[in-house]
Design a protein around this motif. Structure first.
Motif, PDB file in Angstrom:
ATOM      1  N   THR A  77       0.829  -1.208   0.000  1.00 38.01           N
ATOM      2  CA  THR A  77       0.000   0.000   0.000  1.00 38.01           C
ATOM      3  C   THR A  77       0.859   1.253   0.000  1.00 38.01           C
ATOM      4  O   THR A  77       0.609   2.207  -0.747  1.00 38.01           O
ATOM      5  CB  THR A  77      -0.936   0.019   1.226  1.00 38.01           C
ATOM      6  N   LEU A  80       2.465   1.949  -3.294  1.00 36.40           N
ATOM      7  CA  LEU A  80       1.518   2.585  -4.207  1.00 36.40           C
ATOM      8  C   LEU A  80       1.337   4.062  -3.862  1.00 36.40           C
ATOM      9  O   LEU A  80       1.326   4.918  -4.750  1.00 36.40           O
ATOM     10  CB  LEU A  80       0.165   1.858  -4.132  1.00 36.40           C
ATOM     11  N   THR A  81       1.203   4.380  -2.565  1.00 36.22           N
ATOM     12  CA  THR A  81       1.049   5.781  -2.169  1.00 36.22           C
ATOM     13  C   THR A  81       2.316   6.586  -2.461  1.00 36.22           C
ATOM     14  O   THR A  81       2.240   7.780  -2.754  1.00 36.22           O
ATOM     15  CB  THR A  81       0.695   5.906  -0.673  1.00 36.22           C
ATOM     16  N   VAL A  83       4.248   6.132  -5.071  1.00 38.42           N
ATOM     17  CA  VAL A  83       4.145   6.451  -6.503  1.00 38.42           C
ATOM     18  C   VAL A  83       3.167   7.607  -6.715  1.00 38.42           C
ATOM     19  O   VAL A  83       3.426   8.531  -7.492  1.00 38.42           O
ATOM     20  CB  VAL A  83       3.695   5.213  -7.307  1.00 38.42           C
ATOM     21  N   SER A 165      -3.973  11.920  -8.235  1.00 33.37           N
ATOM     22  CA  SER A 165      -2.916  11.325  -7.409  1.00 33.37           C
ATOM     23  C   SER A 165      -3.095  11.691  -5.938  1.00 33.37           C
ATOM     24  O   SER A 165      -2.970  10.839  -5.054  1.00 33.37           O
ATOM     25  CB  SER A 165      -1.531  11.776  -7.897  1.00 33.37           C
ATOM     26  N   TYR A 169      -4.197   9.161  -2.953  1.00 36.55           N
ATOM     27  CA  TYR A 169      -3.190   9.087  -1.891  1.00 36.55           C
ATOM     28  C   TYR A 169      -3.862   9.254  -0.529  1.00 36.55           C
ATOM     29  O   TYR A 169      -3.623   8.475   0.400  1.00 36.55           O
ATOM     30  CB  TYR A 169      -2.140  10.184  -2.086  1.00 36.55           C
ATOM     31  N   GLU A 187       7.566   5.492   2.701  1.00 34.49           N
ATOM     32  CA  GLU A 187       7.359   5.996   1.336  1.00 34.49           C
ATOM     33  C   GLU A 187       8.635   6.628   0.799  1.00 34.49           C
ATOM     34  O   GLU A 187       9.051   6.367  -0.343  1.00 34.49           O
ATOM     35  CB  GLU A 187       6.226   7.021   1.318  1.00 34.49           C
TER      36      GLU A 187
END
Length: 312
Positions: A77, A80-81, A83, A165, A169, A187
């Motif tokens: 997860t 992905l956040t 990115v 995005s 997010y 992240e």
């Protein structure tokens, strides 16, 4: 008196502080406009990692970072956040450095509406009548703002990427049980190898601006703090609030950018912009007044129940 760090009031304070910081970001990016958007992004990541790791070690919470890496679901997860947030950063930086601030600002106009819709669709949040009226007024403001923007080339994608995005997010970070600073540290760590690789590439090509002057180098190092603190505050605050409330509060950011554009960058203001912000602030005033009324109503109900119990 102990501050209620897990209340809606503190959540609002955290989110507002983050949004105000992001609102004044154009001043910072203007000061480093001779640096490429890619290098600025990399320095935001690299120096954020340095700042965050120092803070985590100081707090003796590095074990909590390791726990995330041992949790495949949380790690996936956060990957992905990472990115999503880096896509938001690079798009916004590119837009400012390439004179497409209007398109970028429009992204922040539609971002709150996108957040509200995500809250309604995925989190099943509800809006009362006053909040629905506020949403309709906000939509009218966005349509008005859209009519004055003249898109060229690929710039229509700028506001879409910024809004999309950031919206997803926020949605994903709300649903993962990780402290804001620990999640953002992970992240940044996931993005760190890519950032360092690009910096090494720039240094090899002798195209790196960092180190060319003390002023520029200091400003790029400061990007780590400017990136970390508001993001941590925003994530921490948004976890305490509904996504729809976060969405309405997000209009603080483009409003701050509007004030900077007019009074600091001396950009011309037209009737379209005045109408847009007039509508937005009308919607905000309605929404905030409704929140205060609901809070007062709930407290009155609780007091009434307490009084009834005391009588019996």
């Amino acid at each position: 008196m102990k501050f209620p760090f897990h209340s809606q009031s503190s959540g609002t304070i955290f989110v507002v502080a983050a949004l105000l910081t992001w609102g004044i970001n154009p001043i910072y990016f203007k000061s480093v406009q001779n640096v490429s958007s890619g290098e600025i992004l990399c320095h935001r990541i690299i120096w954020a990692v340095v700042f965050l790791l120092f803070f985590v070690f100081f707090k003796k919470e590095f074990n909590k970072i390791l726990e995330i890496f041992y949790s495949p679901r949380k790690l996936l997860t956060l990957a992905l956040t990472a990115v999503l947030i880096s896509s938001n950063w690079i798009t916004f930086i590119w837009a400012i450095l390439n004179n497409h601030l209007m398109e970028a600002s429009f992204g922040y106009f539609i971002s709150p509406l996108f957040n509200i819709l995500l809250g309604l669709i995925f989190l099943k949040e509800k809006l009362n009548t006053t909040q629905k009226v506020s949403l309709i007024i906000t939509f009218a403001a966005i349509v008005n703002q859209f009519t004055q923007i003249h898109f060229t080339g690929l710039t229509p994608f700028v506001p879409i990427i910024i809004a999309g995005s950031f919206g997803f997010y926020t949605l994903l970070r709300k649903q993962i049980n990780v402290e804001s600073i620990h999640g953002f540290t992970v992240e940044a760590l996931l993005l760190f190898p890519l950032a360092m690789s690009y910096i090494v590439y720039l240094a090899h090509k002798k195209e790196m601006i960092f180190g060319s002057s003390f002023e520029i180098s200091t400003l790029l190092i400061f990007a780590g703090i400017l990136t970390s603190i508001p993001t941590i505050l925003y994530v921490a605050g948004s976890k305490l609030l509904t996504l729809s409330k976060v969405g309405f509060l997000q209009y603080i950011c483009p409003t701050a950018q509007f004030i900077i554009a007019v009074f600091i960058f001396n950009e011309k203001i037209n009737s379209h912009s005045l109408l847009t912000f007039g509508l937005i602030w009308t919607a905000l005033i309605l929404y905030i007044s409704n929140c205060i009324w609901c809070l007062h109503k709930n407290r009155s109900i609780i007091r009434g129940r307490t009084y009834s119990k005391m009588k019996t």
